[in-house]
Every structure is written in structure tokens, then in C-alpha cells.
Design a protein around this motif. Structure first.
Motif, PDB file in Angstrom:
ATOM      1  N   GLY A 172     -75.958   5.805  20.124  1.00 46.93           N
ATOM      2  CA  GLY A 172     -74.896   5.739  21.110  1.00 46.93           C
ATOM      3  C   GLY A 172     -73.552   5.955  20.455  1.00 46.93           C
ATOM      4  N   PHE A 173     -72.578   6.334  21.269  1.00 39.08           N
ATOM      5  CA  PHE A 173     -71.238   6.615  20.777  1.00 39.08           C
ATOM      6  C   PHE A 173     -70.238   5.833  21.603  1.00 39.08           C
ATOM      7  N   GLY A 174     -69.179   5.355  20.930  1.00 35.50           N
ATOM      8  CA  GLY A 174     -68.140   4.623  21.643  1.00 35.50           C
ATOM      9  C   GLY A 174     -68.687   3.345  22.253  1.00 35.50           C
ATOM     10  N   LYS A 175     -68.392   3.109  23.529  1.00 36.04           N
ATOM     11  CA  LYS A 175     -68.884   1.905  24.190  1.00 36.04           C
ATOM     12  C   LYS A 175     -70.402   1.881  24.251  1.00 36.04           C
ATOM     13  N   GLY A 176     -71.015   3.056  24.246  1.00 38.17           N
ATOM     14  CA  GLY A 176     -72.465   3.126  24.297  1.00 38.17           C
ATOM     15  C   GLY A 176     -73.143   2.820  22.981  1.00 38.17           C
ATOM     16  N   ALA A 177     -72.363   2.605  21.926  1.00 39.87           N
ATOM     17  CA  ALA A 177     -72.949   2.317  20.623  1.00 39.87           C
ATOM     18  C   ALA A 177     -73.449   0.888  20.515  1.00 39.87           C
TER      19      ALA A 177
ATOM     20  N   TRP B 214     -71.739   3.583  12.140  1.00 41.92           N
ATOM     21  CA  TRP B 214     -70.487   4.149  11.651  1.00 41.92           C
ATOM     22  C   TRP B 214     -69.306   3.574  12.416  1.00 41.92           C
ATOM     23  N   ALA B 215     -68.197   3.465  11.705  1.00 45.40           N
ATOM     24  CA  ALA B 215     -66.907   3.203  12.334  1.00 45.40           C
ATOM     25  C   ALA B 215     -65.975   4.346  11.970  1.00 45.40           C
ATOM     26  N   ASN B 216     -65.137   4.743  12.906  1.00 45.03           N
ATOM     27  CA  ASN B 216     -64.191   5.838  12.680  1.00 45.03           C
ATOM     28  C   ASN B 216     -62.816   5.421  13.172  1.00 45.03           C
ATOM     29  N   VAL B 217     -61.796   5.710  12.366  1.00 45.76           N
ATOM     30  CA  VAL B 217     -60.432   5.421  12.788  1.00 45.76           C
ATOM     31  C   VAL B 217     -59.690   6.736  13.007  1.00 45.76           C
ATOM     32  N   ALA B 218     -58.963   6.791  14.114  1.00 42.43           N
ATOM     33  CA  ALA B 218     -58.155   7.946  14.475  1.00 42.43           C
ATOM     34  C   ALA B 218     -56.809   7.432  14.976  1.00 42.43           C
ATOM     35  N   SER B 219     -56.013   8.314  15.553  1.00 42.35           N
ATOM     36  CA  SER B 219     -54.691   7.907  16.017  1.00 42.35           C
ATOM     37  C   SER B 219     -54.773   6.890  17.151  1.00 42.35           C
ATOM     38  N   GLY B 220     -55.906   6.868  17.865  1.00 43.85           N
ATOM     39  CA  GLY B 220     -56.068   5.918  18.959  1.00 43.85           C
ATOM     40  C   GLY B 220     -56.728   4.613  18.562  1.00 43.85           C
ATOM     41  N   GLY B 221     -57.030   4.421  17.268  1.00 39.20           N
ATOM     42  CA  GLY B 221     -57.663   3.193  16.808  1.00 39.20           C
ATOM     43  C   GLY B 221     -59.084   3.433  16.333  1.00 39.20           C
ATOM     44  N   TRP B 222     -59.887   2.367  16.327  1.00 33.33           N
ATOM     45  CA  TRP B 222     -61.242   2.412  15.796  1.00 33.33           C
ATOM     46  C   TRP B 222     -62.282   2.580  16.900  1.00 33.33           C
ATOM     47  N   GLY B 223     -63.352   3.295  16.578  1.00 32.36           N
ATOM     48  CA  GLY B 223     -64.504   3.414  17.450  1.00 32.36           C
ATOM     49  C   GLY B 223     -65.771   3.358  16.619  1.00 32.36           C
ATOM     50  N   ALA B 224     -66.933   3.333  17.261  1.00 33.26           N
ATOM     51  CA  ALA B 224     -68.204   3.177  16.545  1.00 33.26           C
ATOM     52  C   ALA B 224     -69.236   4.170  17.048  1.00 33.26           C
ATOM     53  N   THR B 225     -70.205   4.473  16.180  1.00 30.76           N
ATOM     54  CA  THR B 225     -71.349   5.302  16.525  1.00 30.76           C
ATOM     55  C   THR B 225     -72.594   4.668  15.925  1.00 30.76           C
ATOM     56  N   TYR B 226     -73.680   4.680  16.689  1.00 35.34           N
ATOM     57  CA  TYR B 226     -74.963   4.140  16.237  1.00 35.34           C
ATOM     58  C   TYR B 226     -75.998   5.256  16.264  1.00 35.34           C
ATOM     59  N   PHE B 227     -76.693   5.447  15.125  1.00 39.64           N
ATOM     60  CA  PHE B 227     -77.724   6.472  15.017  1.00 39.64           C
ATOM     61  C   PHE B 227     -79.080   5.808  14.790  1.00 39.64           C
TER      62      PHE B 227
END
Length: 220
Positions: free
Chosen positions: A153-158, A132-145
């Protein structure tokens, strides 16, 4: 978000051989580019060295087919218009095309968007991995399931990088994120809206292919 997660039709077998499930999705394309050098020895006895092939599968989705929100109008980029999944020797690159031709770098504090990809590597119809990728007010981040015995993992841990290029959200990740599977089925989906509406029909949603269909990788 279980509302986005598809359930693919299980693959079928004939005479003990896996033949896969049929799909009415937009035609996929396959591109194979051999790496290495074109140089050969003067007597042409040394063959050209070839690196791992690059393989690509694509899906298109009609623009303007995202669901509507009863709360507020959605921006053009809330609509999916296609995706390209590319495998090379360095891993995978997933390019998800958004409507309007301009993917956002961020969004306001009230709204968010999830762009998700789903992978069935064993043909049973259930999703084994999600990125997954998610965009918020601070920009984009990622999650791996990892929906099996592994860990996500989430964020840098993804272990996933997310960038934008024109109208594309571009995710890059290692082949190990899909269990190093040689073949699998995949799809993408998205949702945009207010944080308090997440998981409800008030979100603007789209999927590609439509109706929980799947795209084969490599293309058949």
C-alpha cells in the motif's frame, strides 16, 4: 529502488535445525518488559498477570559514512546513524536515527529522501517485506511492499504512520505487515538527492548494517 534493496546471506542449518547466519554488525540488545499489574492477592496465591513482552533489537552505524553526491552537498540528516526495532502487543515501532540530531519535517521541492527497512522472514536471503518512509516538500509519507502473494500500500493505504522525534524518523505498523513472523532478519537503508537522480550513483546513500548484513530479531 533495487539499488537500496539488500540480499542477505542465506541462513544455514545444522542437523535440520535453523541456526541463522552470523553477522559482524554492531551488537544488538534485547529488552523484555512484562506488562500487566504488580498487584497480587493478600495470600499471594494469584500470580501477577503479565502482558505480551516488549522486545527490542538495535543497530548502530558510523556517522559520516554515507556516499557523497557529485551534484550538491547533502544535509547532515542524509546520513544514517542507527535504528531500533521494538515489538510490543500493539505491533512494531521502528526508530531510524539520522545524522545531525534533527530529522526534517519536510524538504525543498528539488530534493527527496527515502528511508527504507527490509525484512527476510524465511531465511533464504531474499527480502519478503519492505516498509519505506519518504520526505518531500509536503512532509513524510509511507509505502508498504509485500514481495510475496500479498498486497502492499501507498500513503494512507500503507497502514504505516510516520512521525519525527528529535533525530529519529519513527514508523509504526502492525505485526501483520511482517506476516506475523516470530523471528526474522532486518536492515535499513537511505538515499537523499534530487528527484532526477533517483536510482543513480548521484544519490547520497547509506545502509545499516553495512555491506548487506542483517540484524536478527529477536536478538540472539
Amino acid at each position: 529502488d533495487e539499488g537500496l534493496t539488500p540480499t542477505f546471506a542465506p541462513e544455514t542449518t545444522v542437523a535440520g535445525e535453523d541456526v541463522g547466519a552470523t553477522s559482524t554488525a554492531a551488537p544488538t540488545t534485547e529488552v523484555i518488559v512484562l506488562g500487566g499489574t504488580d498487584a497480587v492477592s493478600p495470600d499471594a496465591t494469584v500470580p501477577r498477570t503479565a502482558g505480551p513482552p516488549t522486545i527490542e533489537a538495535t543497530v548502530t552505524d558510523p556517522e559520516g559514512d554515507a556516499t557523497a553526491s557529485p551534484i550538491d552537498p547533502a544535509p547532515p540528516w542524509a546520513d544514517l546513524v542507527g535504528a531500533r526495532l521494538i515489538r510490543s502487543g500493539t505491533g512494531f515501532e521502528l526508530r531510524i536515527a539520522l545524522g545531525g540530531g534533527d530529522a526534517p519535517e519536510s524538504t525543498d521541492e528539488d530534493h527527496t529522501m527515502n528511508v527504507a527497512s527490509f525484512y527476510d522472514v524465511d531465511g533464504d536471503g531474499d527480502i519478503d517485506y519492505e516498509i519505506w518512509a519518504n520526505v518531500a516538500s509536503g512532509g513524510w509519507g509511507a509505502t508498504y511492499f509485500d514481495n510475496g502473494p500479498g498486497q502492499g500500500g501507498f500513503g494512507k493505504g500503507a497502514g504505516v504512520t510516520v512521525t519525527t522525534e528529535g533525530g529519529d524518523v519513527v514508523l509504526r505498523f502492525p505485526s501483520g505487515h511482517l506476516g506475523d513472523a516470530e523471528r526474522f532478519r532486518w536492515s535499513v537503508a537511505s538515499e537523499w538527492g534530487r528527484y532526477e537522480a533517483l536510482g543513480t550513483p548521484a544519490m547520497v546513500r547509506d545502509d545499516a548494517p553495512d555491506d548487506d548484513q542483517a540484524v536478527a530479531f529477536p536478538p540472539s
